[in-house]
Design an enzyme around this catalytic site. Sequence first.
Site, short mmCIF file in Angstrom:
data_model
loop_
_atom_site.label_atom_id
_atom_site.label_comp_id
_atom_site.label_asym_id
_atom_site.label_seq_id
_atom_site.Cartn_x
_atom_site.Cartn_y
_atom_site.Cartn_z
N THR A 95 -7.25 1.39 -0.11
CA THR A 95 -7.44 1.27 -1.57
C THR A 95 -8.36 0.09 -1.87
OG1 THR A 95 -5.50 -0.15 -1.77
CG2 THR A 95 -5.15 2.19 -2.20
N ARG A 112 -12.04 -1.05 -0.26
CA ARG A 112 -13.43 -0.61 -0.43
C ARG A 112 -13.79 0.32 0.72
NH1 ARG A 112 -12.96 -2.06 -4.84
NH2 ARG A 112 -14.22 -3.49 -6.09
N ASP A 167 -8.36 5.75 -1.75
CA ASP A 167 -8.76 5.65 -3.15
C ASP A 167 -10.24 5.31 -3.24
OD1 ASP A 167 -8.10 5.59 -5.98
OD2 ASP A 167 -8.54 3.44 -5.87
N GLU A 197 -18.87 7.03 -2.44
CA GLU A 197 -18.20 7.37 -3.71
C GLU A 197 -19.09 7.11 -4.92
OE1 GLU A 197 -15.01 4.28 -3.36
OE2 GLU A 197 -15.53 3.83 -5.42
N HIS A 256 -11.10 6.33 -6.89
CA HIS A 256 -11.10 4.90 -7.24
C HIS A 256 -10.31 4.68 -8.53
CE1 HIS A 256 -13.34 1.01 -6.23
NE2 HIS A 256 -12.25 0.72 -6.91
N PHE A 313 -6.64 0.96 -9.77
CA PHE A 313 -6.52 -0.10 -10.79
C PHE A 313 -6.07 0.45 -12.14
CE2 PHE A 313 -9.80 0.83 -13.89
CZ PHE A 313 -10.47 1.85 -13.24
P1 NAD Z 1 -7.46 -11.33 -2.37
O1 NAD Z 1 -8.71 -12.10 -2.36
O2 NAD Z 1 -6.29 -11.89 -3.12
O3 NAD Z 1 -6.97 -11.04 -0.87
C1 NAD Z 1 -7.83 -10.67 0.15
C2 NAD Z 1 -7.28 -11.19 1.46
O4 NAD Z 1 -8.11 -10.74 2.52
C3 NAD Z 1 -7.25 -12.73 1.53
O5 NAD Z 1 -5.97 -13.18 1.89
C4 NAD Z 1 -8.30 -13.06 2.60
O6 NAD Z 1 -7.97 -14.22 3.36
C5 NAD Z 1 -8.27 -11.79 3.46
N1 NAD Z 1 -9.47 -11.62 4.25
C6 NAD Z 1 -10.75 -11.81 3.88
N2 NAD Z 1 -11.59 -11.55 4.91
C7 NAD Z 1 -10.80 -11.20 5.95
C8 NAD Z 1 -11.08 -10.81 7.29
N3 NAD Z 1 -12.32 -10.74 7.76
N4 NAD Z 1 -10.02 -10.53 8.09
C9 NAD Z 1 -8.76 -10.61 7.63
N5 NAD Z 1 -8.44 -10.95 6.36
C10 NAD Z 1 -9.46 -11.24 5.53
O7 NAD Z 1 -7.84 -9.90 -2.95
P2 NAD Z 1 -6.86 -8.80 -3.58
O8 NAD Z 1 -6.69 -9.06 -5.04
O9 NAD Z 1 -5.65 -8.68 -2.75
O10 NAD Z 1 -7.79 -7.50 -3.46
C11 NAD Z 1 -8.19 -6.99 -2.19
C12 NAD Z 1 -9.31 -5.99 -2.38
O11 NAD Z 1 -8.81 -4.83 -3.06
C13 NAD Z 1 -10.44 -6.47 -3.30
O12 NAD Z 1 -11.42 -7.20 -2.59
C14 NAD Z 1 -11.00 -5.21 -3.89
O13 NAD Z 1 -12.12 -4.79 -3.18
C15 NAD Z 1 -9.87 -4.19 -3.72
N6 NAD Z 1 -9.38 -3.66 -5.01
C16 NAD Z 1 -9.43 -2.32 -5.21
C17 NAD Z 1 -8.98 -1.79 -6.40
C18 NAD Z 1 -8.99 -0.30 -6.68
O14 NAD Z 1 -8.92 0.13 -7.83
N7 NAD Z 1 -9.03 0.54 -5.65
C19 NAD Z 1 -8.49 -2.64 -7.42
C20 NAD Z 1 -8.45 -4.02 -7.16
C21 NAD Z 1 -8.90 -4.51 -5.95
#
Ligand code: NAD
Length: 335
Positions: free
Chosen positions: A231, A233, A257, A262, A301, A304
């Site tokens: 969910t 990217r 998702d 996409e 997608h 959210f």
């Molecule tokens: P966040 O920044 O709170 O958490 C991301 C985590 O990933 C962090 O703890 C970070 O340390 C870790 N991370 C980064 N690079 C890494 C790597 N190389 N290896 C291991 N861990 C790594 O973000 P979040 O709010 O939890 O959101 C995560 C992702 O979800 C967003 O970046 C966004 O792309 C996606 N998202 C999708 C939707 C949707 O509608 N499908 C909605 C919101 C967010």
Amino acid sequence: MVKIAFFEVNPREETYIRKKLKNHDLYFFSDEIQSEDLTEIHDVEIISVFIYSSVDKEVLKKLPKLRAIMTRSTGFDHISVLACKSLGIQVSNVPFYGENTVAEHTFALILNLSRKVHKSYQRTIGDNYSIEGLQGFDLKGKTLGIIGVGHIGLHVIRIAKGFGMHVKAYDLNKDIFMSEVLHFNYCYSINELLRESDIITLHMPFNKQTYHFLDKEHLEMTKKGVIIINTARGGLLDTDALYNLLEKGHIGGVGLDVIEGEDIIKEEEELLSDRIPHERIHEIFRDKRLFKMENVIFTPHNAFNSKEAVQRILDTSIDNILSMINNGKVINPVN
Ligand code: NAD
């Protein structure tokens, strides 16, 4: 009075934004931003976009007065953040709107696959009430591997614990406090998570370092019958490798998702356009084949998209804009 343009907004959102920012010069577009089409707003100071607006150097060149870009999303991989930085343009996102929202959608996908809800639904709307082939499996006692333990990942862990699942977590940065509060352990290596999880779910950001994080080698390391959920990217997963391992029966199910391609898959007319490079055509046809597989479920997608989350997104975006106007600084900078 500041000139502000909003892209990818619907009429309900427009009405709400007009009420909150009534003293400013506002422009609304239901479509994503296009570099060819910016004459009317060439002197805009702030733009607000969603994930399908690619804000690249071409777009930036056409908006010389731009001071800030607000994306109404958590991910900001659709914005050339480095180019913005060099031009002194502030970029902000909405970091917190939907940790529970996306985590709940993650479980919607998991439960669809574990209890074959999508297959059952297809059957009953065709007046077939047989349960032959619809046996699922319990989540209780299974191991959930969570890659990226940030806002969303932590909420996924909370829900998984409610189901009585074991949790394996992987992140570059360990939150020891939260691992004690929620009673989960971090893996020593990603390989440990891949080998031992029954279900694997991605919650890390997409960037150059995480492109195809789950590549062929990583996917081949997983347990036979593993379920993969994404969910976050599309680009985090090598979709060709995923497709091949599904066809071979190594991967047991996939809930997506997001998917590579996409951004154009929705635009049927675009598919016929000769502007689309060959490799992108490959992506589109591969995705369509993937969606037809019976152990694959795809939502467009939409993770959210709960009523409450969308309201939180709008309110945070408006706060960001007002902070930029009143104090010259956005509240949630990403650069
Ligand atoms: P966040 O920044 O709170 O958490 C991301 C985590 O990933 C962090 O703890 C970070 O340390 C870790 N991370 C980064 N690079 C890494 C790597 N190389 N290896 C291991 N861990 C790594 O973000 P979040 O709010 O939890 O959101 C995560 C992702 O979800 C967003 O970046 C966004 O792309 C996606 N998202 C999708 C939707 C949707 O509608 N499908 C909605 C919101 C967010």
